[in-house]
Design a protein around this motif. Sequence first.
Motif, PDB file in Angstrom:
ATOM      1  N   PRO A   1      42.075  -2.216  43.115  1.00 36.32           N
ATOM      2  CA  PRO A   1      41.280  -2.218  42.130  1.00 36.32           C
ATOM      3  C   PRO A   1      39.859  -2.479  42.402  1.00 36.32           C
ATOM      4  CG  PRO A   1      43.118  -3.413  41.396  1.00 36.32           C
ATOM      5  CD  PRO A   1      43.151  -3.107  43.123  1.00 36.32           C
ATOM      6  N   THR A   2      38.864  -1.474  41.785  1.00 34.83           N
ATOM      7  CA  THR A   2      37.530  -1.572  41.986  1.00 34.83           C
ATOM      8  C   THR A   2      36.457  -1.543  40.753  1.00 34.83           C
ATOM      9  OG1 THR A   2      38.069  -0.242  44.147  1.00 34.83           O
ATOM     10  CG2 THR A   2      35.499  -0.203  43.299  1.00 34.83           C
ATOM     11  N   ARG A   3      35.674  -2.575  40.857  1.00 36.44           N
ATOM     12  CA  ARG A   3      34.801  -2.484  39.843  1.00 36.44           C
ATOM     13  C   ARG A   3      33.671  -1.580  39.709  1.00 36.44           C
ATOM     14  NH1 ARG A   3      33.323  -3.987  34.621  1.00 36.44           N
ATOM     15  NH2 ARG A   3      31.359  -5.041  34.391  1.00 36.44           N
ATOM     16  N   LEU A   4      33.167  -1.351  40.901  1.00 37.06           N
ATOM     17  CA  LEU A   4      31.785  -0.548  41.127  1.00 37.06           C
ATOM     18  C   LEU A   4      31.801   0.170  42.564  1.00 37.06           C
ATOM     19  CD1 LEU A   4      28.358  -1.849  39.842  1.00 37.06           C
ATOM     20  CD2 LEU A   4      28.619  -1.110  42.181  1.00 37.06           C
ATOM     21  N   VAL A   5      31.197   1.267  42.458  1.00 35.55           N
ATOM     22  CA  VAL A   5      30.805   1.967  43.766  1.00 35.55           C
ATOM     23  C   VAL A   5      29.347   2.187  43.924  1.00 35.55           C
ATOM     24  CG1 VAL A   5      30.985   3.948  45.133  1.00 35.55           C
ATOM     25  CG2 VAL A   5      33.229   3.141  43.994  1.00 35.55           C
ATOM     26  N   CYS A   6      28.674   1.665  45.078  1.00 36.50           N
ATOM     27  CA  CYS A   6      27.107   1.911  44.887  1.00 36.50           C
ATOM     28  C   CYS A   6      26.706   2.652  46.111  1.00 36.50           C
ATOM     29  CB  CYS A   6      26.345   0.492  44.967  1.00 36.50           C
ATOM     30  SG  CYS A   6      24.514   0.732  44.989  1.00 36.50           S
ATOM     31  N   VAL A   7      25.910   3.948  46.166  1.00 40.17           N
ATOM     32  CA  VAL A   7      25.797   4.770  47.119  1.00 40.17           C
ATOM     33  C   VAL A   7      24.300   5.119  47.111  1.00 40.17           C
ATOM     34  CG1 VAL A   7      26.436   6.886  48.186  1.00 40.17           C
ATOM     35  CG2 VAL A   7      28.115   5.407  47.233  1.00 40.17           C
ATOM     36  N   THR A   8      23.736   5.255  48.163  1.00 40.13           N
ATOM     37  CA  THR A   8      22.225   6.009  48.244  1.00 40.13           C
ATOM     38  C   THR A   8      22.528   7.486  48.144  1.00 40.13           C
ATOM     39  OG1 THR A   8      20.378   5.986  49.519  1.00 40.13           O
ATOM     40  CG2 THR A   8      22.311   5.978  50.844  1.00 40.13           C
TER      41      THR A   8
ATOM     42  N   VAL B   1      27.160   3.650  40.525  1.00 42.94           N
ATOM     43  CA  VAL B   1      25.753   3.334  40.694  1.00 42.94           C
ATOM     44  C   VAL B   1      25.006   4.091  41.804  1.00 42.94           C
ATOM     45  CG1 VAL B   1      24.085   1.591  41.149  1.00 42.94           C
ATOM     46  CG2 VAL B   1      25.924   0.944  39.768  1.00 42.94           C
ATOM     47  N   LEU B   2      24.123   4.941  41.410  1.00 39.10           N
ATOM     48  CA  LEU B   2      23.442   5.692  42.542  1.00 39.10           C
ATOM     49  C   LEU B   2      21.999   5.234  42.926  1.00 39.10           C
ATOM     50  CD1 LEU B   2      23.224   8.606  44.152  1.00 39.10           C
ATOM     51  CD2 LEU B   2      22.493   9.470  42.072  1.00 39.10           C
ATOM     52  N   ASP B   3      21.606   4.978  44.115  1.00 37.99           N
ATOM     53  CA  ASP B   3      20.458   4.562  44.387  1.00 37.99           C
ATOM     54  C   ASP B   3      19.614   5.847  44.809  1.00 37.99           C
ATOM     55  OD1 ASP B   3      18.155   3.810  45.694  1.00 37.99           O
ATOM     56  OD2 ASP B   3      19.046   2.766  47.279  1.00 37.99           O
ATOM     57  N   ALA B   4      18.549   6.194  43.837  1.00 37.00           N
ATOM     58  CA  ALA B   4      17.987   7.568  43.943  1.00 37.00           C
ATOM     59  C   ALA B   4      16.689   7.436  44.487  1.00 37.00           C
ATOM     60  CB  ALA B   4      17.939   8.424  42.642  1.00 37.00           C
ATOM     61  N   ALA B   5      16.203   6.276  45.189  1.00 37.93           N
ATOM     62  CA  ALA B   5      15.070   6.158  45.598  1.00 37.93           C
ATOM     63  C   ALA B   5      14.254   7.152  46.543  1.00 37.93           C
ATOM     64  CB  ALA B   5      14.930   4.717  46.441  1.00 37.93           C
TER      65      ALA B   5
ATOM     66  N   VAL C   1      27.766   9.799  37.351  1.00 39.72           N
ATOM     67  CA  VAL C   1      27.061   8.554  37.570  1.00 39.72           C
ATOM     68  C   VAL C   1      26.807   8.119  36.432  1.00 39.72           C
ATOM     69  CG1 VAL C   1      25.024   7.825  38.348  1.00 39.72           C
ATOM     70  CG2 VAL C   1      25.911   9.665  39.507  1.00 39.72           C
ATOM     71  N   ASP C   2      26.997   6.496  36.372  1.00 39.98           N
ATOM     72  CA  ASP C   2      26.846   5.668  35.339  1.00 39.98           C
ATOM     73  C   ASP C   2      25.818   4.913  35.271  1.00 39.98           C
ATOM     74  OD1 ASP C   2      29.672   5.794  33.990  1.00 39.98           O
ATOM     75  OD2 ASP C   2      30.244   5.196  36.164  1.00 39.98           O
ATOM     76  N   VAL C   3      25.052   4.764  36.571  1.00 32.64           N
ATOM     77  CA  VAL C   3      23.669   4.133  36.566  1.00 32.64           C
ATOM     78  C   VAL C   3      22.832   4.763  37.574  1.00 32.64           C
ATOM     79  CG1 VAL C   3      22.478   2.001  36.896  1.00 32.64           C
ATOM     80  CG2 VAL C   3      24.800   1.965  35.854  1.00 32.64           C
ATOM     81  N   LEU C   4      21.523   5.054  37.486  1.00 39.55           N
ATOM     82  CA  LEU C   4      20.685   5.530  38.553  1.00 39.55           C
ATOM     83  C   LEU C   4      19.632   4.809  38.468  1.00 39.55           C
ATOM     84  CD1 LEU C   4      19.236   9.198  39.405  1.00 39.55           C
ATOM     85  CD2 LEU C   4      17.668   7.451  38.624  1.00 39.55           C
ATOM     86  N   CYS C   5      19.280   4.167  39.924  1.00 45.56           N
ATOM     87  CA  CYS C   5      18.219   3.314  39.943  1.00 45.56           C
ATOM     88  C   CYS C   5      17.043   3.964  41.116  1.00 45.56           C
ATOM     89  CB  CYS C   5      18.769   2.188  40.678  1.00 45.56           C
ATOM     90  SG  CYS C   5      19.989   1.045  39.621  1.00 45.56           S
TER      91      CYS C   5
END
Length: 385
Positions: free
Chosen positions: A139-146, A173-177, A192-196
Amino acid sequence: MRIYLDNAATTFPKPPEVYTAVGQYQRELGAPVGRGAYLEAIEVQRRVDRCRQLAAELLGAGDPRRIVFTFNGTDSLNLALQGLIRPGDHVVTTAAEHNSVLRPLRWLSERRGIRLTVVPCDPTGLVSVEGIREACQAPTRLVCVTHASNVTGSVQPIEEIGQTARSAGALMVLDAAQSAGQWPIDLGALPVDVLCCSGHKGLLGPLGTGLVWLGPAAEEQIDDYRLGGTGTQSEKEEQPETLPDRFESGNHNAPGLLGLGAALEWLRTTGIETVARHERELTGRLLEGLAGIPEVKVHGPAAEAPRTGVVSVTVDGYEPQTLAALLDEHFGVQTRAGFHCAPRIHAALGTAATGGTLRFSIGPFNTTDHIDAAVEGMRELAGAV
């Protein structure tokens, strides 16, 4: 001649309109955002609203109120990660990540007891979708990838990774820096649920600017990260519950946001596809030139692979820092050397023990002359080993 090839750190130069907008704020407007009803304050608010609208359009984000302004990419990622992750959660990330992801997650692991899985990347910096899928079996809460590596330029298969996260019931969560402003992004189509991202890199704004896009699922679950005055509902002690005020406590970086708004207008007029094509052509020219120097090893994907204008190299006989200093001193070519705040990827590249890499990163105002000068500088230095 100054040849600036450190655009992955911050783009330079900016469009001329950016300098004009910042100067006009400092010399003529000078009012805070959302804190007055006089003429200059109304004009500042109008321009910040316009900046928010342009950011939403550029990213295919729909409702501009879902764009939350921050102070940089790190601030954006901390808002997302610390606001969404609960004690005991399982989080998946990758070895291609920047310390703006790795350090908050390490802190949450040590202080909040989250369970963290770091999916490896290959020697080009690319992450396997199957690796993400296997990591999400628990069970996974969040995936964060650049979205794109700041070391190799590899662009991750975000559509497939996002679908994998969705199938596992995890937030994405997507790191779009390193991609926003340089790579077409359509949040209306991406899973994608969040873009930063930061505002001072591919978005071409001033330092001290950044943004977060919050999708509906993330908005429902995220905790407030920073509380305080917003200039709205000031008669209440409770934090506003509506976007974007809920997450924009304290005074904005007004000159920065006006500069960012001017940059986004420039990108809108020029077109992301035009910027991406220009950088792709220069990247191909750089890779071709470096391939003709036997002593230079390029770390990363081929020119035809999905990639941004970030190229990392090593040369036997040179520490990356020495190579960077000599390029600057003798050829005016400005690069960045070291680990680029992304330590895990260097294990995959085989550069962890030798001080990292020398990184060239291309921006919209670089030219073929800049690239040719950089290649010639590398040829002379490599030949002198």
